[in-house]
Design a protein around this motif. Structure first.
Motif, PDB file in Angstrom:
ATOM      1  N   ALA A 186       5.878   5.066 -18.664  1.00  0.00           N
ATOM      2  CA  ALA A 186       6.316   4.737 -17.169  1.00  0.00           C
ATOM      3  C   ALA A 186       6.101   3.144 -17.191  1.00  0.00           C
ATOM      4  CB  ALA A 186       5.623   5.532 -16.162  1.00  0.00           C
ATOM      5  N   LYS A 187       7.150   2.883 -16.599  1.00  0.00           N
ATOM      6  CA  LYS A 187       7.260   1.115 -16.088  1.00  0.00           C
ATOM      7  C   LYS A 187       6.502   0.896 -14.909  1.00  0.00           C
ATOM      8  CE  LYS A 187       9.406  -0.125 -19.865  1.00  0.00           C
ATOM      9  NZ  LYS A 187      10.625   0.377 -20.630  1.00  0.00           N
ATOM     10  N   GLN A 188       6.315  -0.392 -14.720  1.00  0.00           N
ATOM     11  CA  GLN A 188       5.691  -0.564 -13.256  1.00  0.00           C
ATOM     12  C   GLN A 188       6.342  -2.126 -13.201  1.00  0.00           C
ATOM     13  OE1 GLN A 188       1.774  -0.948 -12.920  1.00  0.00           O
ATOM     14  NE2 GLN A 188       1.399  -0.692 -15.190  1.00  0.00           N
ATOM     15  N   LYS A 189       6.406  -2.300 -11.521  1.00  0.00           N
ATOM     16  CA  LYS A 189       6.690  -3.714 -11.356  1.00  0.00           C
ATOM     17  C   LYS A 189       5.493  -4.386 -10.579  1.00  0.00           C
ATOM     18  CE  LYS A 189      11.635  -2.952 -10.587  1.00  0.00           C
ATOM     19  NZ  LYS A 189      11.802  -1.534 -10.030  1.00  0.00           N
ATOM     20  N   GLY A 190       4.600  -3.846 -10.428  1.00  0.00           N
ATOM     21  CA  GLY A 190       3.430  -4.533 -10.178  1.00  0.00           C
ATOM     22  C   GLY A 190       2.760  -4.238  -8.861  1.00  0.00           C
ATOM     23  N   GLU A 222       2.714   5.655  -3.368  1.00  0.00           N
ATOM     24  CA  GLU A 222       3.949   6.400  -3.979  1.00  0.00           C
ATOM     25  C   GLU A 222       3.284   6.579  -5.486  1.00  0.00           C
ATOM     26  OE1 GLU A 222       7.516   4.077  -3.621  1.00  0.00           O
ATOM     27  OE2 GLU A 222       7.669   3.698  -5.829  1.00  0.00           O
ATOM     28  N   TYR A 223       2.580   5.641  -6.111  1.00  0.00           N
ATOM     29  CA  TYR A 223       2.174   5.691  -7.567  1.00  0.00           C
ATOM     30  C   TYR A 223       1.425   7.093  -7.639  1.00  0.00           C
ATOM     31  CZ  TYR A 223       3.482   1.220  -9.585  1.00  0.00           C
ATOM     32  OH  TYR A 223       4.199  -0.060 -10.070  1.00  0.00           O
ATOM     33  N   GLY A 224       0.224   7.149  -6.501  1.00  0.00           N
ATOM     34  CA  GLY A 224      -0.667   8.288  -6.502  1.00  0.00           C
ATOM     35  C   GLY A 224       0.190   9.606  -6.578  1.00  0.00           C
ATOM     36  N   MET A 262      -2.670   5.245 -15.732  1.00  0.00           N
ATOM     37  CA  MET A 262      -1.935   6.337 -16.448  1.00  0.00           C
ATOM     38  C   MET A 262      -0.604   5.591 -16.758  1.00  0.00           C
ATOM     39  SD  MET A 262      -3.681   8.852 -17.193  1.00  0.00           S
ATOM     40  CE  MET A 262      -2.404   9.709 -17.644  1.00  0.00           C
ATOM     41  N   ARG A 263       0.002   4.858 -15.955  1.00  0.00           N
ATOM     42  CA  ARG A 263       1.321   4.246 -16.557  1.00  0.00           C
ATOM     43  C   ARG A 263       0.785   3.232 -17.635  1.00  0.00           C
ATOM     44  NH1 ARG A 263       5.333   2.971 -11.473  1.00  0.00           N
ATOM     45  NH2 ARG A 263       4.811   4.977 -10.271  1.00  0.00           N
ATOM     46  N   GLU A 264      -0.425   2.464 -17.552  1.00  0.00           N
ATOM     47  CA  GLU A 264      -0.780   1.602 -18.777  1.00  0.00           C
ATOM     48  C   GLU A 264      -0.814   2.566 -19.853  1.00  0.00           C
ATOM     49  OE1 GLU A 264      -3.981   0.229 -16.618  1.00  0.00           O
ATOM     50  OE2 GLU A 264      -2.529  -1.539 -15.595  1.00  0.00           O
ATOM     51  N   VAL A 294       0.812  -1.245  -0.132  1.00  0.00           N
ATOM     52  CA  VAL A 294      -0.033  -0.097  -0.001  1.00  0.00           C
ATOM     53  C   VAL A 294       0.863   1.254   0.135  1.00  0.00           C
ATOM     54  CG1 VAL A 294      -1.865   1.293   1.028  1.00  0.00           C
ATOM     55  CG2 VAL A 294      -1.935  -1.143   1.021  1.00  0.00           C
ATOM     56  N   HIS A 295       1.880   1.115   0.590  1.00  0.00           N
ATOM     57  CA  HIS A 295       3.039   2.252   0.458  1.00  0.00           C
ATOM     58  C   HIS A 295       3.350   2.486  -0.761  1.00  0.00           C
ATOM     59  CE1 HIS A 295       7.123   3.621  -0.262  1.00  0.00           C
ATOM     60  NE2 HIS A 295       7.141   4.232   0.912  1.00  0.00           N
ATOM     61  N   ASN A 296       3.410   1.519  -1.646  1.00  0.00           N
ATOM     62  CA  ASN A 296       3.900   1.697  -2.922  1.00  0.00           C
ATOM     63  C   ASN A 296       2.714   2.285  -3.991  1.00  0.00           C
ATOM     64  OD1 ASN A 296       6.387   0.750  -2.221  1.00  0.00           O
ATOM     65  ND2 ASN A 296       6.551  -0.678  -4.066  1.00  0.00           N
ATOM     66  N   GLY A 297       1.330   1.644  -3.489  1.00  0.00           N
ATOM     67  CA  GLY A 297       0.200   2.333  -4.137  1.00  0.00           C
ATOM     68  C   GLY A 297      -0.076   3.939  -3.676  1.00  0.00           C
ATOM     69  N   CYS A 352      11.671   6.463   3.780  1.00  0.00           N
ATOM     70  CA  CYS A 352      10.919   5.907   2.593  1.00  0.00           C
ATOM     71  C   CYS A 352      10.543   6.868   1.667  1.00  0.00           C
ATOM     72  CB  CYS A 352       9.544   5.249   3.308  1.00  0.00           C
ATOM     73  SG  CYS A 352       8.579   6.251   3.516  1.00  0.00           S
ATOM     74  N   ILE A 353      10.104   6.164   0.231  1.00  0.00           N
ATOM     75  CA  ILE A 353       9.817   7.219  -0.824  1.00  0.00           C
ATOM     76  C   ILE A 353       8.652   8.209  -0.679  1.00  0.00           C
ATOM     77  CG2 ILE A 353       9.256   7.007  -3.361  1.00  0.00           C
ATOM     78  CD1 ILE A 353      12.081   5.947  -2.753  1.00  0.00           C
ATOM     79  N   ILE A 354       7.613   7.664   0.412  1.00  0.00           N
ATOM     80  CA  ILE A 354       6.475   8.576   0.561  1.00  0.00           C
ATOM     81  C   ILE A 354       6.705   9.513   1.832  1.00  0.00           C
ATOM     82  CG2 ILE A 354       4.986   7.086  -1.027  1.00  0.00           C
ATOM     83  CD1 ILE A 354       3.732   6.377   1.900  1.00  0.00           C
TER      84      ILE A 354
HETATM   85  C1  6PG Z   1      10.580   1.859  -2.423  1.00  0.00           C
HETATM   86  C2  6PG Z   1       9.898   1.640  -3.780  1.00  0.00           C
HETATM   87  C3  6PG Z   1      10.581   0.419  -4.205  1.00  0.00           C
HETATM   88  C4  6PG Z   1       9.845   0.195  -5.815  1.00  0.00           C
HETATM   89  C5  6PG Z   1      10.260   1.224  -6.814  1.00  0.00           C
HETATM   90  C6  6PG Z   1       9.867   0.752  -8.306  1.00  0.00           C
HETATM   91  O1  6PG Z   1       9.735   2.087  -1.485  1.00  0.00           O
HETATM   92  O2  6PG Z   1      11.847   2.088  -2.029  1.00  0.00           O
HETATM   93  O3  6PG Z   1       8.538   1.767  -3.663  1.00  0.00           O
HETATM   94  O4  6PG Z   1      10.098  -0.521  -3.665  1.00  0.00           O
HETATM   95  O5  6PG Z   1      10.137  -0.872  -6.015  1.00  0.00           O
HETATM   96  O6  6PG Z   1       9.577   2.502  -6.342  1.00  0.00           O
HETATM   97  O7  6PG Z   1       8.223   0.627  -8.372  1.00  0.00           O
HETATM   98  P1  6PG Z   1       7.694   0.536  -9.876  1.00  0.00           P
HETATM   99  O8  6PG Z   1       8.850  -0.339 -10.650  1.00  0.00           O
HETATM  100  O9  6PG Z   1       6.591  -0.336  -9.517  1.00  0.00           O
HETATM  101  O10 6PG Z   1       7.285   1.933 -10.213  1.00  0.00           O
END
Ligand code: 6PG
Length: 470
Positions: free
Chosen positions: A260-264, A192-194, A289-291, A187-190, A366-368
């Motif tokens: 923009a790419k994404q890992k999931g 982050e996407y937002g 939007m990444r799609e 969810v942190h990453n979700g 963290c990123i957020i």
């Molecule tokens: C983090 C990031 C990290 C994530 C990248 C890439 O918290 O350090 O979330 O875990 O892998 O941000 O994510 P995407 O490739 O899906 O953008």
């Protein structure tokens, strides 16, 4: 350094793993790394120097034998099948009560499966999300561990030492049983996407409506980073506009392909929110939007076919002020939605999450990370049972003070063909969430009309069906 005595083991000496293990050694713990790649192993041995606080081997048996018991082995390998195969390789070499920690972005149900599988063999397994990228891993990440509390107590001193600190407080805490750690990281990453989507559309708007140059964009984001928008993402955004292009005259940002790419992890957040029935439209649209960005060729074709109005110029000062307010407003919506999902998932999966603790360990590393998270942690501290941040009294004023600019800019974007999907979804979420009455009564009537699906009434209890007249 004596054999059998290393405090910590780490498998996967890629960028994250290498930085993390060096951080562990910096903090006074002896650490042993393992990777199948000779170059990575040798690089770490070199870095370990004579003192041998940190060393590595290509041989998994040497690695396992070097660790003190219960062994604490962290995996920083790509999520998916590799995690399972590394675990399989370790099992015959481990003893009862040894601990495997998955520090990658594993899908939470995989973590549950692995925990149950290893528990049968007397081995502890827990997922610990690690955020902060390469620099964070080296200098202090935010760590989100979940799983067996007993196992965590062995790793706790190491994690607390290596984690980022917010005013001296470590940005790590035991979050809950089972896959709580991986779930919270997802969810942190979700979120982050937002936040990334919002930051990028505001950049587009500043360019198209205000004609801001890269230097002005750098300056604007840098100034915002001094105020209530202070955050890692706003800070790096400001730096990005300064980066010269090594292959040409201009700035690098203008030459980067807009796919923009994404890992999931963002997609998983959205998928799981749908399963839970929790609306997170600011995050959903960031995934979409990444799609959509990936459809570059089609977008170019459609651009030629349809064209768009020339955006009407806005006065720079007004635009920058409104953009700051709208960004702040929509950041709040992304955090509100992600935290709402966490609160609900906690009930559904029995994670026993404490939202205050989560907001606290996100304040650094963290990123957020953002100044807002300190306010958020205080709001939940005042009422930990809060289902949605928007219901926190301290946030009412912040939202009321900024929503008008969000409205103004969403209207501008719609009129002038500047796509602001994150901002408009954030505004719509706010308007819908704060509507005591929505028109979904009509949907219920339609469902009952064509399918006898029944409905409830406002004025009396019970389930009703009507034979609707044609
Ligand atoms: C983090 C990031 C990290 C994530 C990248 C890439 O918290 O350090 O979330 O875990 O892998 O941000 O994510 P995407 O490739 O899906 O953008």
């Amino acid at each position: 350094m004596e054999q059998n005595n290393y405090d910590f083991g780490l498998i996967g000496l890629g960028v994250m793993g290498r930085n993390f293990i060096l951080n562990v050694a910096d903090n006074g713990f002896s650490a042993f790394g393992h990777d199948l790649d000779d170059e990575k192993v040798n690089a770490l041995i070199q870095e370990g120097g004579d003192e041998n606080k940190v060393t590595a081997s290509r041989d998994v048996e040497t690695f396992v034998n070097a660790l003190s018991k219960p062994r604490k082995i962290m995996l920083l390998v790509p999520a998916g099948k590799i995690v399972d195969s590394v675990i399989e390789g370790l099992i015959p070499l481990l003893d009862k009560d040894d601990i495997i920690i998955d520090g990658g972005n594993s899908f939470f149900t995989d973590t549950d499966r692995r925990e149950a599988y290893l528990a049968n063999k007397g081995i502890h397994f827990f997922g610990a999300g690690v955020s902060g990228g390469a620099k964070g891993a080296r200098k202090g990440p935010s760590i989100m561990p979940g799983g067996s509390k007993e196992a965590y107590s062995y790793v706790q001193p190491i994690f607390e030492a290596v984690s980022a600190k917010f005013k001296g407080e470590p940005c790590v805490a035991y979050l809950g049983p089972k896959s709580a750690g991986n779930y919270v990281k997802m969810v942190h990453n979700g979120i982050e996407y937002g936040l990334m989507q919002l930051t990028s559309e505001i950049y587009d708007l500043l360019k198209k409506a205000g004609g801001l140059s890269n230097d002005e964009l750098h300056q604007t984001y840098a100034e915002w980073n001094e105020g209530r928008l202070q955050s890692f993402l706003v800070e790096i955004t400001s730096q990005i506009f300064k980066q010269e292009d090594e292959f040409g005259d201009g700035r690098l940002v203008d030459q980067i392909l807009d796919k923009a790419k994404q890992k999931g992890t963002g997609k998983w957040t959205s998928q799981n929110a749908m399963d839970l029935g929790i609306p997170i439209p600011s995050i959903d649209i960031a995934v979409s939007m990444r799609e959509l960005s990936a459809l570059k060729d089609e977008r170019i074709m459609a651009d030629d076919i349809y064209g768009r109005p020339e955006p009407e110029p806005l006065e720079k000062g007004d635009l920058v002020r409104m953009a700051e307010e709208a960004l702040y407003f929509s950041f709040i919506m992304s955090y509100a939605q992600g935290l709402h999902q966490l609160a609900d998932a906690s009930k559904e999966y029995g994670y026993e999450l404490n939202i205050t603790t989560i907001a606290r360990i996100w304040r650094a590393g963290c990123i957020i990370r953002a100044a807002l998270l300190d306010d958020i942690s205080k709001a939940f501290e005042a009422n930990n049972a809060l289902s949605n941040l928007l219901l926190a009294p301290a946030f009412v004023e912040k939202v009321n003070a900024t929503v008008a600019s969000a409205r103004e800019l969403v209207a501008y974007g719609a009129k002038n063909g500047v796509p602001l999907p994150g901002l408009s979804n954030s505004l719509t979420y706010f308007d819908a969430y704060t509507s005591g009455r929505l028109p979904l009564n009509l949907i219920q009537a339609q469902r009952d009309h064509f399918g006898s699906h029944t409905y409830e009434r406002l004025d009396r209890d019970g389930i009703f069906h009507t034979e609707w007249e044609d």
